[in-house]
Motif scaffolding. Structure first.
Motif, PDB file in Angstrom:
ATOM      1  N   THR A 117      -2.913   4.940   5.169  1.00 10.93           N
ATOM      2  CA  THR A 117      -2.925   3.849   4.192  1.00 10.93           C
ATOM      3  C   THR A 117      -2.284   4.289   2.883  1.00 10.93           C
ATOM      4  O   THR A 117      -1.545   3.515   2.245  1.00 10.93           O
ATOM      5  CB  THR A 117      -4.367   3.384   3.939  1.00 10.93           C
ATOM      6  N   VAL A 121       0.867   2.501   1.026  1.00  3.39           N
ATOM      7  CA  VAL A 121       0.758   1.944  -0.330  1.00  3.39           C
ATOM      8  C   VAL A 121       1.723   2.646  -1.272  1.00  3.39           C
ATOM      9  O   VAL A 121       2.480   2.004  -2.018  1.00  3.39           O
ATOM     10  CB  VAL A 121      -0.694   2.070  -0.835  1.00  3.39           C
ATOM     11  N   GLU A 136      -5.027   0.047  -8.970  1.00  2.00           N
ATOM     12  CA  GLU A 136      -4.421  -0.789  -7.932  1.00  2.00           C
ATOM     13  C   GLU A 136      -4.422  -0.083  -6.578  1.00  2.00           C
ATOM     14  O   GLU A 136      -4.740  -0.670  -5.543  1.00  2.00           O
ATOM     15  CB  GLU A 136      -3.002  -1.167  -8.342  1.00  2.00           C
ATOM     16  N   GLN A 140      -6.454  -1.239  -3.132  1.00  5.57           N
ATOM     17  CA  GLN A 140      -5.807  -1.478  -1.838  1.00  5.57           C
ATOM     18  C   GLN A 140      -6.380  -0.571  -0.754  1.00  5.57           C
ATOM     19  O   GLN A 140      -6.628  -1.017   0.384  1.00  5.57           O
ATOM     20  CB  GLN A 140      -4.300  -1.256  -1.968  1.00  5.57           C
TER      21      GLN A 140
END
Length: 294
Positions: A117, A121, A136, A140
């Motif tokens: 992940t 991102v 941020e 996420q």
């Protein structure tokens, strides 16, 4: 002798049976019971009774919130720079059955899911945005991990990035840029200070010039007023004394040497009335009317 041995074996069997029958589960723990190899039930904290030799208690699962720190992972940003990111996961097991049967090793699964992940991102962000967008990125990561681990009986509470380490060359460049920015801000502040100082100095000089001019104007006004009063006094005195032309001519003759003292006084203008007065003054002198002998 044989009876004692038999009694000892029976007593040992009974104790063993009781030990397998009575189970105590500590607080914030959960136990999964398998009966003949299949899931039977989940034991909650407290005293529980199981069927010996039929039910099997799997290792207890910790239901408290757990913290797992993963080693630095190399991640490539959108502008093709490699950064090492340390992450910390806060999670909690909410379903002991799912955590036991839905995933073989949920710690390792969470780590690998975090790495993938992170790469997804960070791969869509430039380095500068990566360094300033921790909240941020955390949001996420938490959303993806919580969604993926929900079926494993795990809830991800928080995801934190401990450190984002860019390459050494990028660090040096960033430090130089920061120093240049600080020097630029310092130069701007110095220039602003000089500008304000010059403005204040000019304002002070302006006010000073205005005050000097005002003082000079008032002085000249007072001086003119004094001269006007003096002229008025002289004029009144002259009219009240009713002087004759001879006296005025005599006074003018007395002022002629003072008028002649100026270097630029090369031409004088004598009024006609003064000429007449001088003539009368000459006639008034003794012997002025006597004719010369022939």
């Amino acid at each position: 002798m044989i009876e004692l041995i038999v009694l000892g074996v029976v007593a040992l069997f009974v104790l063993l049976t009781l030990a397998k029958t009575i189970r105590i589960v500590p607080q914030a723990r959960a136990g999964v019971i398998e009966r003949l190899g299949r899931y039977s039930r989940t034991l909650n904290p407290g005293l529980a009774i199981v069927v010996p030799f039929v039910d099997r208690l799997r290792p207890l699962i910790d239901l408290r919130e757990q913290v797992v720190s993963f080693p630095p992972q190399p991640v490539i940003t959108e502008d093709n720079l490699v950064v090492n990111i340390d992450s910390v996961i806060y999670f909690q097991v909410t379903d002991a059955r799912a955590a036991t049967y839905e995933i073989a090793n949920y710690i390792q699964a969470i780590e690998q899911l975090t790495v993938t992940t992170l790469r997804n991102v960070i791969g869509g962000m430039a380095l500068e945005k990566t360094l300033t967008s921790r909240d941020e990125i955390n949001s996420q990561l938490r959303g993806v991990l919580d969604e993926a681990t929900g079926k494993w009986g795990i809830r991800v509470n928080r995801v934190e990035l401990k450190a984002i380490d860019p390459p050494s060359s990028i660090k040096d460049t960033m430090e130089k840029q920061m120093r240049a920015d600080r020097e630029k801000r310092a130069a701007i502040l110095t220039a602003e200070g000089v500008k304000q100082s010059q403005i204040l100095t000019a304002e002070g000089e302006k006010q000073s010039a205005i005050l000097r001019a005002e003082g000079q104007r008032q002085a000249l006004a007072l001086q003119a007023e004094g001269q006007a009063k003096a002229i008025d006094t002289v004029f009144r005195a002259i009219h009240e004394g009713n002087p004759d032309p001879q006296l005025l001519a005599y006074q003018y003759l007395q002022m002629l040497p003072q008028i002649a003292q100026g270097e630029s006084n090369k031409m004088w203008i004598i009024p006609s009335e003064l000429t007449t007065a001088l003539g009368n003054l000459a006639k008034a002198l003794p012997g002025a009317n006597e004719k010369p002998e022939t």
